[in-house]
Design an enzyme around this catalytic site. Structure first.
Site, PDB file in Angstrom:
ATOM      1  N   LYS A 205       0.827  -1.228  -0.124  1.00 31.26           N
ATOM      2  CA  LYS A 205      -0.177   0.094   0.026  1.00 31.26           C
ATOM      3  C   LYS A 205       0.910   1.361  -0.070  1.00 31.26           C
ATOM      4  CE  LYS A 205      -3.238  -2.168   3.170  1.00 31.26           C
ATOM      5  NZ  LYS A 205      -3.597  -2.305   4.549  1.00 31.26           N
TER       6      LYS A 205
ATOM      7  N   ASP B 216       7.660   3.138  -2.956  1.00 33.26           N
ATOM      8  CA  ASP B 216       7.819   4.106  -2.137  1.00 33.26           C
ATOM      9  C   ASP B 216       9.146   4.151  -1.596  1.00 33.26           C
ATOM     10  OD1 ASP B 216       7.518   1.537  -0.864  1.00 33.26           O
ATOM     11  OD2 ASP B 216       6.171   2.378   0.573  1.00 33.26           O
TER      12      ASP B 216
ATOM     13  N   ASP C 180      14.901  -0.419  -0.096  1.00 31.12           N
ATOM     14  CA  ASP C 180      15.740  -0.842   0.946  1.00 31.12           C
ATOM     15  C   ASP C 180      16.877  -1.795   0.562  1.00 31.12           C
ATOM     16  OD1 ASP C 180      13.897  -2.722   1.835  1.00 31.12           O
ATOM     17  OD2 ASP C 180      12.928  -1.147   3.164  1.00 31.12           O
TER      18      ASP C 180
ATOM     19  N   LYS D  80      17.498   3.500  -0.065  1.00 30.75           N
ATOM     20  CA  LYS D  80      18.418   3.511   0.931  1.00 30.75           C
ATOM     21  C   LYS D  80      19.804   2.535   0.518  1.00 30.75           C
ATOM     22  CE  LYS D  80      14.964   3.159   4.721  1.00 30.75           C
ATOM     23  NZ  LYS D  80      14.437   2.376   5.896  1.00 30.75           N
TER      24      LYS D  80
ATOM     25  N   PHE E 199      14.596   4.111   9.972  1.00 26.52           N
ATOM     26  CA  PHE E 199      13.129   3.860  10.100  1.00 26.52           C
ATOM     27  C   PHE E 199      12.433   5.091   9.828  1.00 26.52           C
ATOM     28  CE2 PHE E 199      10.085   0.089  10.309  1.00 26.52           C
ATOM     29  CZ  PHE E 199       9.035   0.780  10.590  1.00 26.52           C
ATOM     30  N   VAL E 200      11.806   5.082   8.548  1.00 27.58           N
ATOM     31  CA  VAL E 200      11.166   6.332   8.234  1.00 27.58           C
ATOM     32  C   VAL E 200       9.371   6.100   7.902  1.00 27.58           C
ATOM     33  CG1 VAL E 200      12.939   7.729   7.370  1.00 27.58           C
ATOM     34  CG2 VAL E 200      11.762   6.178   5.673  1.00 27.58           C
TER      35      VAL E 200
ATOM     36  N   ASP F  77       4.289   3.390   6.391  1.00 28.44           N
ATOM     37  CA  ASP F  77       3.651   3.051   7.812  1.00 28.44           C
ATOM     38  C   ASP F  77       4.637   2.249   8.690  1.00 28.44           C
ATOM     39  OD1 ASP F  77       2.106  -0.055   8.137  1.00 28.44           O
ATOM     40  OD2 ASP F  77       3.368   0.541   6.296  1.00 28.44           O
TER      41      ASP F  77
ATOM     42  N   ARG G 172       0.749   6.694   7.708  1.00 26.01           N
ATOM     43  CA  ARG G 172       0.662   6.867   6.204  1.00 26.01           C
ATOM     44  C   ARG G 172       0.117   8.256   5.981  1.00 26.01           C
ATOM     45  NH1 ARG G 172       1.376   1.884   3.622  1.00 26.01           N
ATOM     46  NH2 ARG G 172       0.332   0.082   4.894  1.00 26.01           N
TER      47      ARG G 172
END
Length: 203
Positions: A66, A123, A126, A154, A175-176, A182, A188
């Protein structure tokens, strides 16, 4: 290809009143995100303008649910070409904080992508393991072209060699959340991207 913008330090900024105290600092403001999306949209429009002459061959934006839903919506409006949307839902085995790269499809695409110009919209990349699997999977469906656009990357977390054509921002391996990203289905709806206070996910 646009050059990704590197951020070597966290930029503190105001947090919204939502989730007060959960956001340690703001990494990317709403204004920074929207400005970069405008640049990405213009570059994508330039690159694809001669590839999709027919209405039934609009650029197809494929998004994995999502996290990238907000990004793909804003990106589509910034691309000066007709676009169409397709969505997939996948489950990647591993912890809530990282991916193992072992993937199963929960929701597949609703249409055939054979001979289509396909742009995967992510989005955040990583480890790159899930994206690497997705690229291999979609390539077997014989699209005319297959490229990737991600809002965030990242570099320090990458474990797979994946070719990403369009990168919004290179960020540290923190951690964003926010702007679609989310933790446990929360955050979100924040308009910016911020660092989540470790106490939230270490409880």
């Amino acid at each position: 290809m646009l050059v990704a913008q590197s951020f070597s330090a966290i930029n503190p900024g105001p947090t919204a009143e939502l989730y007060l105290g959960d956001i340690k600092s703001v990494m990317l403001t709403q204004e920074q995100i929207q400005a970069r999306i405008a640049e990405l949209g213009a570059q994508i429009g330039h690159d694809y303008r001669d590839r999709s002459p027919a209405s039934d061959q609009d650029l197809l934006l494929v998004t994995v649910l999502k996290g990238a839903v907000i990004f793909v919506t804003d990106l589509a409006r910034a691309i000066p070409l007709p676009t169409q949307f397709e969505f997939m839902a996948v489950s990647s085995y591993g912890s809530s904080m990282s991916s193992s790269g072992v993937v199963r499809i929960l929701k597949d695409l609703d249409r055939d992508i054979h001979d289509r110009n396909v742009l995967i919209v992510e989005d955040v990349v990583d480890s790159g393991l899930t994206l690497s699997w997705l690229l291999r999977n979609l390539a077997t469906r014989r699209p005319q072209s297959l490229q990737v656009c991600t809002l965030l990357r990242k570099p320090d977390a990458l474990r797979a060699n994946v070719d990403i054509t369009y990168v919004g921002f290179d960020i540290p391996n923190d951690f964003v959340v926010g702007y679609g990203l989310d933790y446990d289905e929360r955050y979100r709806d924040l308009p910016y991207i911020g660092m989540l206070d470790p106490r939230v996910y270490q409880q």
